[in-house]
Structure formats: structure tokens, C-alpha cells
Motif scaffolding. Structure first.
Motif, PDB file in Angstrom:
ATOM      1  N   GLY A  21       0.800  -1.231   0.000  1.00 20.05           N
ATOM      2  CA  GLY A  21       0.000   0.000   0.000  1.00 20.05           C
ATOM      3  C   GLY A  21       0.823   1.267   0.000  1.00 20.05           C
ATOM      4  N   ILE A  22       2.095   1.161  -0.484  1.00 26.35           N
ATOM      5  CA  ILE A  22       2.965   2.350  -0.544  1.00 26.35           C
ATOM      6  C   ILE A  22       3.081   2.801  -1.998  1.00 26.35           C
ATOM      7  CG2 ILE A  22       5.304   3.236  -0.120  1.00 26.35           C
ATOM      8  CD1 ILE A  22       5.574   0.961   2.013  1.00 26.35           C
ATOM      9  N   GLY A  23       2.768   4.072  -2.264  1.00 24.79           N
ATOM     10  CA  GLY A  23       2.888   4.611  -3.629  1.00 24.79           C
ATOM     11  C   GLY A  23       3.793   5.835  -3.615  1.00 24.79           C
ATOM     12  N   MET A  24       4.351   6.167  -4.791  1.00 26.89           N
ATOM     13  CA  MET A  24       5.288   7.307  -4.828  1.00 26.89           C
ATOM     14  C   MET A  24       5.092   8.121  -6.099  1.00 26.89           C
ATOM     15  SD  MET A  24       9.377   7.171  -4.114  1.00 26.89           S
ATOM     16  CE  MET A  24      10.436   8.613  -4.182  1.00 26.89           C
ATOM     17  N   VAL A  25       4.999   9.447  -5.937  1.00 28.32           N
ATOM     18  CA  VAL A  25       5.022  10.364  -7.082  1.00 28.32           C
ATOM     19  C   VAL A  25       6.441  10.918  -7.151  1.00 28.32           C
ATOM     20  CG1 VAL A  25       4.165  12.511  -8.065  1.00 28.32           C
ATOM     21  CG2 VAL A  25       2.595  11.015  -6.867  1.00 28.32           C
ATOM     22  N   HIS A  26       7.169  10.540  -8.188  1.00 28.54           N
ATOM     23  CA  HIS A  26       8.574  10.933  -8.307  1.00 28.54           C
ATOM     24  C   HIS A  26       8.677  12.377  -8.772  1.00 28.54           C
ATOM     25  CE1 HIS A  26      10.057   6.784  -7.835  1.00 28.54           C
ATOM     26  NE2 HIS A  26       8.903   6.486  -8.383  1.00 28.54           N
ATOM     27  N   GLN A  27       9.835  12.978  -8.496  1.00 32.12           N
ATOM     28  CA  GLN A  27      10.072  14.372  -8.882  1.00 32.12           C
ATOM     29  C   GLN A  27       9.943  14.523 -10.397  1.00 32.12           C
ATOM     30  OE1 GLN A  27      13.732  15.806  -7.303  1.00 32.12           O
ATOM     31  NE2 GLN A  27      13.452  17.874  -8.023  1.00 32.12           N
ATOM     32  N   HIS A  28      10.522  13.579 -11.143  1.00 33.70           N
ATOM     33  CA  HIS A  28      10.357  13.564 -12.599  1.00 33.70           C
ATOM     34  C   HIS A  28       9.346  12.467 -12.895  1.00 33.70           C
ATOM     35  CE1 HIS A  28      13.715  16.275 -12.826  1.00 33.70           C
ATOM     36  NE2 HIS A  28      14.405  15.458 -12.057  1.00 33.70           N
ATOM     37  N   PRO A  83       6.919  17.775  -5.019  1.00 34.45           N
ATOM     38  CA  PRO A  83       5.803  17.780  -5.971  1.00 34.45           C
ATOM     39  C   PRO A  83       5.483  19.136  -6.585  1.00 34.45           C
ATOM     40  CG  PRO A  83       4.962  17.717  -3.742  1.00 34.45           C
ATOM     41  CD  PRO A  83       6.463  17.610  -3.639  1.00 34.45           C
ATOM     42  N   THR A  84       5.966  20.240  -5.989  1.00 28.87           N
ATOM     43  CA  THR A  84       5.546  21.553  -6.497  1.00 28.87           C
ATOM     44  C   THR A  84       6.579  22.206  -7.393  1.00 28.87           C
ATOM     45  OG1 THR A  84       6.474  22.674  -4.570  1.00 28.87           O
ATOM     46  CG2 THR A  84       4.195  21.958  -4.401  1.00 28.87           C
ATOM     47  N   ALA A  85       7.653  21.487  -7.712  1.00 29.72           N
ATOM     48  CA  ALA A  85       8.771  22.102  -8.452  1.00 29.72           C
ATOM     49  C   ALA A  85       8.333  22.728  -9.771  1.00 29.72           C
ATOM     50  CB  ALA A  85       9.864  21.066  -8.694  1.00 29.72           C
ATOM     51  N   LYS A  89      -5.732   8.423   4.240  1.00 27.74           N
ATOM     52  CA  LYS A  89      -4.379   8.154   3.714  1.00 27.74           C
ATOM     53  C   LYS A  89      -3.332   8.836   4.622  1.00 27.74           C
ATOM     54  CE  LYS A  89      -6.344   6.702  -0.221  1.00 27.74           C
ATOM     55  NZ  LYS A  89      -6.605   5.288  -0.387  1.00 27.74           N
ATOM     56  N   SER A  90      -2.081   8.422   4.478  1.00 33.05           N
ATOM     57  CA  SER A  90      -0.969   9.069   5.197  1.00 33.05           C
ATOM     58  C   SER A  90       0.060   9.498   4.153  1.00 33.05           C
ATOM     59  CB  SER A  90      -0.334   8.094   6.177  1.00 33.05           C
ATOM     60  OG  SER A  90      -1.337   7.495   6.983  1.00 33.05           O
ATOM     61  N   ILE A  91       0.649  10.681   4.335  1.00 35.73           N
ATOM     62  CA  ILE A  91       1.501  11.255   3.279  1.00 35.73           C
ATOM     63  C   ILE A  91       2.887  11.621   3.821  1.00 35.73           C
ATOM     64  CG2 ILE A  91       1.790  13.291   1.768  1.00 35.73           C
ATOM     65  CD1 ILE A  91      -1.232  13.289   1.343  1.00 35.73           C
ATOM     66  N   ILE A  92       3.927  11.272   3.041  1.00 34.85           N
ATOM     67  CA  ILE A  92       5.277  11.793   3.297  1.00 34.85           C
ATOM     68  C   ILE A  92       5.593  12.760   2.164  1.00 34.85           C
ATOM     69  CG2 ILE A  92       7.733  11.266   3.524  1.00 34.85           C
ATOM     70  CD1 ILE A  92       6.942   8.460   4.478  1.00 34.85           C
ATOM     71  N   LEU A  93       5.973  13.998   2.524  1.00 35.65           N
ATOM     72  CA  LEU A  93       6.221  15.047   1.542  1.00 35.65           C
ATOM     73  C   LEU A  93       7.703  15.443   1.595  1.00 35.65           C
ATOM     74  CD1 LEU A  93       5.312  17.442  -0.320  1.00 35.65           C
ATOM     75  CD2 LEU A  93       4.771  18.703   1.767  1.00 35.65           C
ATOM     76  N   ILE A  94       8.439  15.140   0.525  1.00 34.18           N
ATOM     77  CA  ILE A  94       9.848  15.559   0.453  1.00 34.18           C
ATOM     78  C   ILE A  94       9.888  16.966  -0.135  1.00 34.18           C
ATOM     79  CG2 ILE A  94      12.112  15.111  -0.572  1.00 34.18           C
ATOM     80  CD1 ILE A  94      11.308  12.228  -0.993  1.00 34.18           C
ATOM     81  N   THR A  95      10.552  17.887   0.555  1.00 33.74           N
ATOM     82  CA  THR A  95      10.604  19.252   0.027  1.00 33.74           C
ATOM     83  C   THR A  95      11.735  20.023   0.702  1.00 33.74           C
ATOM     84  OG1 THR A  95       9.326  21.270  -0.339  1.00 33.74           O
ATOM     85  CG2 THR A  95       8.950  20.148   1.735  1.00 33.74           C
ATOM     86  N   HIS A  96      12.133  21.159   0.093  1.00 34.54           N
ATOM     87  CA  HIS A  96      12.962  22.098   0.846  1.00 34.54           C
ATOM     88  C   HIS A  96      12.323  23.482   0.837  1.00 34.54           C
ATOM     89  CE1 HIS A  96      15.063  21.767  -3.193  1.00 34.54           C
ATOM     90  NE2 HIS A  96      14.520  22.952  -3.213  1.00 34.54           N
ATOM     91  N   LYS A  97      10.986  23.525   0.541  1.00 33.39           N
ATOM     92  CA  LYS A  97      10.269  24.804   0.566  1.00 33.39           C
ATOM     93  C   LYS A  97       9.550  24.935   1.911  1.00 33.39           C
ATOM     94  CE  LYS A  97       9.632  25.016  -4.425  1.00 33.39           C
ATOM     95  NZ  LYS A  97       8.662  25.041  -5.519  1.00 33.39           N
ATOM     96  N   LEU A  98      10.070  25.821   2.740  1.00 36.64           N
ATOM     97  CA  LEU A  98       9.573  25.914   4.119  1.00 36.64           C
ATOM     98  C   LEU A  98       8.126  26.406   4.175  1.00 36.64           C
ATOM     99  CD1 LEU A  98      12.798  27.436   5.686  1.00 36.64           C
ATOM    100  CD2 LEU A  98      12.072  25.066   5.726  1.00 36.64           C
TER     101      LEU A  98
END
Length: 508
Positions: free
Chosen positions: A80-87, A167-169, A191-200
Motif C-alpha cells: 500500500g505504498i505509492g510514490m510520485v517521483h520528482q520527474h 511535488p511543487t517544483a 491516507k498518510s503522506i510523506i512530503l519531500i521538500t525544501h520549501k519551508l
């Protein structure tokens, strides 16, 4: 509250580097958990371990309290783990439906059955308000819609744990708002979400908790509501960061670059991608061209610098018509260029750092004599720039550029181009994909160039960068300039409307 994911003491090594060094991340049921860190801090590596793309050397992963081994992305999907890649991982000449069912196809006697899939995709897109046409080809829909297809792909596979990597690049302000609403809706549905970002700002707007990595190591996990941006940034880079871009009002002088009625045709599609563009950049100002990716900015800069021929129009630099000059002649006549794609157009990845730092002037008498390189001069030059621009790498001037992080590759290009001391500096997305520390550094360099009397032409997709750095703003949409703005008198929202084509001003 129970944890749905626990990554405990994860270590992942690559030759010569620990990308993750004893990192722990715990995701609660129904939360948006941000993963924050500089470029090269190990965020994407950690998520690639969770998604089965890499195997860790040490540490364990628990999903819903049960220890698991995730050998590949199919194992991750089954858990049940899915990923939206940067590209995005989409096939451009397939339809939305074909992309979503790829790998999960329903067949009957060897024939693809898409009717049920199309029905389910419609239901999902209505349930989560992810408006997208199931029969549209990917190449014909916007980047924001492509991202929705990636989200639908996860939902179609019944993913409960969703990973979003930067995701917002590539989104407009309106699309970012829309994405945040979608994420909140997903969480409200369990759902539960992990968000990778460097936009504070995005973390503050949407995340519940935030785990911070620095140089591959776990630093802290904090409650977002009770933690300021300053504290987040300091934990992320290990020193205090100034967020406001400090600059005095511009004092523009004479015109350095004049672009007159420039049009450019794409030689493959034969479409006009730049239409009758006119503008001037003056000494002592930063003129920014804002727009969503793919609206002719890249082609316009290629036309000015000589990488693409003009269909019509003129480029005038310091009152000299340089339209017909070669790329090297244009460069030598006074143009410094920080290109959009640092790896494709900015660097030779197999070369050493010191050789990359002389790419624009290796043929001058400073670096060669009758065809023989002056190696001592090349080394001294590299060491001077490495110190001045804080370019970090394993072996200093001898480092192979391919082995350096994206931020340090970018600093090498910025250092090389600024050191050439030209009257015009063209900077195309100079901070793309960089963290707050590197962004702060590059912004200061651009302002310093302006204050030393250079003309700076900036192309940026980041609206806060556009608002902070510009003295004047032009918005480009579908190859045309659709408005000119004073950053003191406009808003990000107004710019966003012009960038998306909803509003148009008069042509310059």
C-alpha cells in the motif's frame, strides 16, 4: 496514535559516501509528514529505500507494526505504498487511462479491457476532485494534470501511504494551492503522506510534523505548528539563514541588451515558439522573465545566446548588432550565461572541476601558450574560485564534476560566469532544485552583480524568487510577453493569472 510506517536506524551507503547514516522516520496514520533537508541530505535516497528502489545496509522497516523487506516497487505497492517521483514516470504517447493501468492491466484473451478501468478512474477523480480526462494523451495535458495522473495511479493501486518527492517544483501558484487541497482531502479519507521538500512555506501550510536530515544524518522531528521557519532552516543547514533578500532600489543606467521583434520557430514541430518579443535590460537592474515552463523562455534565451537561430528580429548588445555572430563571438562580446540545464549545457561532467572552470576562456593567453596549457595558472584559477564561491567537492580542483552534488555543480557555473566579469549576466533558473543555503548564496551574488553595474536578465519559475529579486518583471505566455509589472505593486496571485493565460496585458 499508531505508526503506519517506521524506518528505524536506516543506513544506506554508496561508494565513498553514506547517503543515510542511522536515520529514523516514523509516519503516523492520517498525517502529512514533511521530510526536509538540503540538496544531498539523503531525503530521496531514504524514500527510495522505502519504495524498494534501494536496499539498506542496516536498519529495519515496519509497516503497520510488522517488520517487512521491500525488495522492489511491486513489494511496496503490495504493502500500500505509492510514490510520485520528482520527474514523472509517464509514457507521453499513451492516454491517461493507459498510464494509470500500466502494470495492472485487465486483459481478456490477451486483449486489453479498459472499460472497467476508465469507470474506476472516473469514480476516483470525482471522489478526490482530481479533474482529468481519462482519454487525453499525456503529451497534450499540462504538468499539473500530469501530476494528478500520478496521484490517480497510486489511488488506482489502493495505496494508503503516499510519498510525494518535490511535488511543487513545476507548478504554478494556483496549481500548488490545488495540490494542497488534494493532499488534505487524501488525508481526510484516511491516507498518510510523506512530503519531500525544501520549501519551508509549503511545510508550514500543510504538514503536521517534519523530520529534518542534514548530510545524511537524522537531526530532529518537530511539530510544524510550533516551529518557526527560521528554526527549521537552521536545523536544515546548521547555521542561521536570512530569508529576506536584502537589496537597495535599482539605479538603472544605459541599455545593455535590446531584443527587437524576436520570433523563433521550432525546427522539429515548425511551430512559432517565440512571437515578436521586445524588451531592454539596463545596466544596474535585474529584469526577470516569469512564466510556466514551456512557454518559450528557453527558446528565447537560446536565441539570444546563439544556441538557436532567430526566425526574425535582432539582438543588440551595447549598441552592437550581435544577431548573426557565432556562439563564441556572442559570449566574448560580453554575455555570461548560467544555463537552465546545468548538466546538459553548463558542464562537461567527465571533466575535472578545474577544467570546467575554464571552459569559456581556455584559449586565452592566461591559460595557454601556443596551444600548450599553463597548468599552474589553471590550478590557481580553480582554487581562487573554489574559495570565493564555496564550491565543495571531494578532491577540490581535481574532482570529477559528475561526482559533485547539484548545488555545488551550480555554484561552479555561477562562479565561472560571474568571474568572467561581463556587462550582461543571463541567469536561467539559477536556483532550481537548490536548498535555502545555496539559494541565499546565489541570490546575494546576483544582487552584487547588479550593484556593480551589470545588467542581469533572470528567468525563473519560482514566484517568491521573482518577487524578491526583480526590479522589473515581464510575464511570458505561449511565446509572447503578456504583461510588465513592478514587483512593489503586484502580487504572486496576479502574476500567476498572467502566467496561466487567464489574463493578458498589452504587448510591450
Amino acid at each position: 496514535m499508531a505508526f503506519v510506517i517506521e524506518m528505524l536506524n536506516i543506513t544506506k551507503e554508496f561508494p565513498g559516501i553514506k547517503a543515510n547514516d542511522d536515520v529514523t522516520l516514523q509516519l503516523k496514520q492520517g498525517e502529512i509528514h514533511a521530510l526536509l533537508g538540503e540538496n544531498g541530505a539523503g531525503k530521496s535516497t531514504l524514500m527510495s529505500v522505502l519504495f524498494g528502489l534501494y536496499q539498506p545496509e542496516q536498519g529495519i522497516i515496519k509497516v503497520r507494526d510488522k517488520e517487512v523487506v521491500i525488495k522492489n516497487p511491486n513489494d511496496a505497492n503490495d504493502l500500500g505504498i505509492g510514490m510520485v517521483h520528482q520527474h514523472f514516470k509517464l509514457v507521453h504517447n499513451f492516454t491517461v487511462t493507459e498510464n494509470i493501468v500500466l502494470g495492472y492491466e485487465d486483459t481478456k484473451k490477451g486483449f486489453l479491457q479498459l472499460d472497467n478501468a476508465r469507470k474506476r478512474i472516473k469514480e476516483l477523480s470525482e471522489q478526490y476532485k482530481l479533474r482529468v480526462d481519462p482519454d487525453a494523451l499525456i503529451e497534450n495535458i499540462s504538468v499539473g494534470q500530469q501530476q494528478r495522473v500520478e496521484i490517480l495511479k497510486m489511488l488506482y493501486r489502493d495505496s494508503e501511504i503516499l510519498i510525494f518527492d518535490e511535488p511543487t517544483a513545476v507548478l504554478t501558484p494556483q496549481e500548488i494551492q490545488e495540490l494542497m487541497k488534494i493532499m488534505k482531502r487524501l488525508v481526510s479519507e484516511g491516507k498518510s503522506i510523506i512530503l519531500i521538500t525544501h520549501k519551508l512555506n509549503e511545510i508550514k501550510a500543510i504538514a503536521d510534523r517534519c523530520t529534518i536530515l542534514r548530510k545524511g544524518k537524522y537531526i530532529d522531528t518537530v511539530e510544524v505548528k510550533s516551529t518557526s521557519n527560521e528554526v527549521l532552516a537552521e536545523k536544515m543547514v546548521g547555521r542561521k539563514i536570512s530569508f529576506g533578500v536584502e537589496k537597495t532600489p535599482a539605479k538603472p543606467k544605459e541599455t545593455i541588451l535590446k531584443v527587437e521583434e524576436v520570433s523563433i520557430t521550432d525546427y522539429i514541430t515548425q511551430k512559432i515558439v517565440v512571437k515578436n518579443v521586445c524588451f531592454e535590460v539596463k545596466r544596474g537592474e535585474i529584469l526577470t522573465i516569469a512564466g510556466i515552463e514551456g512557454n518559450g523562455q528557453t527558446e528565447l534565451i537560446h536565441g539570444i545566446t546563439g544556441l538557436k537561430p532567430l526566425t526574425k528580429g535582432k539582438v543588440i548588445l551595447k549598441e552592437q548588432d550581435i544577431t548573426a555572430l557565432s556562439i563564441r563571438q556572442k559570449s566574448l562580446s560580453g554575455i555570461s550565461h548560467i544555463p537552465e540545464d546545468r548538466q546538459k549545457h553548463g558542464l562537461v561532467l567527465e571533466y575535472s572541476l578545474e577544467n570546467n572552470l575554464i571552459l569559456q576562456n581556455y584559449f586565452t593567453t592566461q591559460f595557454q601558450n601556443r596551444g600548450f596549457f599553463k597548468f599552474d595558472n589553471i590550478r590557481d584559477h580553480a582554487e581562487k574560485l573554489i574559495e570565493r564561491f564555496d564550491i565543495r567537492s571531494g578532491k577540490g580542483p581535481l574532482s570529477q564534476v559528475r561526482s559533485m552534488s547539484g548545488g555545488n555543480q551550480q555554484k561552479a557555473i555561477v562562479g565561472r560566469e560571474i568571474d568572467r566579469n561581463n556587462d550582461l549576466l543571463i541567469a536561467v533558473q539559477p536556483t532550481r532544485g537548490l536548498d535555502v543555503g545555496a539559494i541565499e548564496f546565489i541570490h546575494k551574488q546576483l544582487i552584487q552583480e547588479r550593484d556593480q553595474g551589470k545588467a542581469v536578465l533572470l528567468i525563473s519559475l519560482e514566484l517568491d524568487e521573482v518577487m524578491n529579486l526583480s526590479d522589473r518583471i515581464l510575464v511570458m505566455y505561449e511565446g509572447e510577453i503578456v504583461g510588465e509589472f513592478d514587483p512593489q505593486k503586484t502580487t504572486e496571485n496576479e502574476l500567476g493569472l498572467y502566467m496561466s493565460g487567464s489574463k493578458r496585458g498589452k504587448q510591450q
